[in-house]
Design a protein around this motif. Sequence first.
Motif, short mmCIF file in Angstrom:
data_model
loop_
_atom_site.label_atom_id
_atom_site.label_comp_id
_atom_site.label_asym_id
_atom_site.label_seq_id
_atom_site.Cartn_x
_atom_site.Cartn_y
_atom_site.Cartn_z
N SER A 2 0.83 -1.19 0.00
CA SER A 2 0.00 0.00 0.00
C SER A 2 0.87 1.25 0.00
CB SER A 2 -0.90 -0.02 1.24
OG SER A 2 -1.58 1.20 1.37
N HIS A 3 0.56 2.19 -0.87
CA HIS A 3 1.30 3.45 -0.96
C HIS A 3 0.30 4.60 -1.06
CE1 HIS A 3 5.19 1.50 -1.54
NE2 HIS A 3 4.56 0.66 -2.31
N PRO A 4 -0.15 5.14 0.08
CA PRO A 4 -1.06 6.29 0.00
C PRO A 4 -0.45 7.41 -0.83
CG PRO A 4 -0.98 5.44 2.23
CD PRO A 4 0.09 4.72 1.45
N GLU A 5 -1.24 7.99 -1.70
CA GLU A 5 -0.71 8.95 -2.67
C GLU A 5 -0.15 10.22 -2.05
OE1 GLU A 5 -4.26 11.46 -4.60
OE2 GLU A 5 -4.43 9.30 -4.92
N ASN A 6 -0.52 10.58 -0.85
CA ASN A 6 0.00 11.81 -0.24
C ASN A 6 1.12 11.57 0.77
OD1 ASN A 6 -1.70 13.53 -1.70
ND2 ASN A 6 -3.37 13.17 -0.28
N CYS A 7 1.58 10.36 0.92
CA CYS A 7 2.63 10.06 1.91
C CYS A 7 4.00 10.35 1.31
CB CYS A 7 2.54 8.60 2.37
SG CYS A 7 3.88 8.16 3.50
N ILE A 8 4.71 11.30 1.90
CA ILE A 8 6.03 11.69 1.37
C ILE A 8 7.02 10.54 1.44
CG2 ILE A 8 6.83 12.70 3.56
CD1 ILE A 8 8.21 14.88 1.77
N PHE A 9 6.96 9.71 2.49
CA PHE A 9 7.90 8.60 2.59
C PHE A 9 7.59 7.51 1.58
CE2 PHE A 9 9.52 9.35 7.22
CZ PHE A 9 10.14 10.52 6.80
N CYS A 10 6.32 7.29 1.27
CA CYS A 10 5.98 6.35 0.20
C CYS A 10 6.53 6.85 -1.14
CB CYS A 10 4.46 6.16 0.11
SG CYS A 10 3.75 5.15 1.43
N LYS A 11 6.45 8.16 -1.37
CA LYS A 11 6.97 8.74 -2.60
C LYS A 11 8.50 8.63 -2.67
CE LYS A 11 3.15 11.97 -3.26
NZ LYS A 11 2.75 13.38 -3.30
N ILE A 12 9.16 8.83 -1.54
CA ILE A 12 10.62 8.69 -1.50
C ILE A 12 11.01 7.25 -1.79
CG2 ILE A 12 12.62 8.72 0.05
CD1 ILE A 12 11.38 11.29 1.31
N ALA A 13 10.34 6.30 -1.13
CA ALA A 13 10.66 4.88 -1.35
C ALA A 13 10.39 4.45 -2.79
CB ALA A 13 9.86 4.00 -0.38
N ALA A 14 9.38 5.05 -3.42
CA ALA A 14 9.05 4.73 -4.81
C ALA A 14 9.98 5.43 -5.80
CB ALA A 14 7.60 5.10 -5.09
N GLY A 15 10.77 6.39 -5.33
CA GLY A 15 11.68 7.11 -6.21
C GLY A 15 11.07 8.32 -6.89
N SER A 16 9.83 8.67 -6.56
CA SER A 16 9.21 9.84 -7.20
C SER A 16 9.61 11.15 -6.54
CB SER A 16 7.69 9.69 -7.28
OG SER A 16 7.14 9.53 -6.00
N ILE A 17 10.20 11.09 -5.36
CA ILE A 17 10.83 12.24 -4.71
C ILE A 17 12.28 11.84 -4.46
CG2 ILE A 17 10.94 13.65 -2.60
CD1 ILE A 17 7.94 13.49 -2.38
N PRO A 18 13.22 12.68 -4.89
CA PRO A 18 14.63 12.31 -4.73
C PRO A 18 15.05 12.28 -3.25
CG PRO A 18 14.43 14.43 -5.85
CD PRO A 18 13.05 13.93 -5.59
N SER A 19 16.03 11.42 -2.97
CA SER A 19 16.60 11.34 -1.63
C SER A 19 18.05 10.90 -1.77
CB SER A 19 15.83 10.33 -0.77
OG SER A 19 16.00 9.02 -1.27
N ARG A 20 18.78 11.01 -0.69
CA ARG A 20 20.16 10.50 -0.65
C ARG A 20 20.08 9.10 -0.05
NH1 ARG A 20 23.08 14.04 2.94
NH2 ARG A 20 24.79 12.58 2.63
#
Length: 119
Positions: A2-20
């Motif tokens: 499950s990846h709620p569309e507004n969860c920033i950590f879900c987006k980071i884990a999915a690669g849609s928000i960059p991270s180090r």
Amino acid sequence: MSHPENCIFCKIAAGSIPSRKVYEDEHIFAFHDINPWAPVHFLLIPKAHIASLAQVGPEHEAMLGRMLTLAPRLALEQGCNPYPEGGFRIVSNTGVEGGQEVQHLHLHVMGGARPWLRG
């Protein structure tokens, strides 16, 4: 998973928000904190959305065990000094009163030379 569309950590884990990125496998993602409290400060998160430590159940035991098993290895790789003179700290803020800001289970792993104490 499950990846709620507004969860920033879900987006980071999915690669849609960059991270180090520090580490990634099929179930766990680790990345540097954007506002570090210590010379070494990264987060370990499950890729599956779990809101907090208060929502884990017996089905999450292997995943939590894996996260805690990874923490020492990753802490050393990121620059923490070895135990017992060195070390690191693991924190999981849970709920509003526990200081949780992002509603996705995460473990802060912090270490390095002091003075980095903030609470």
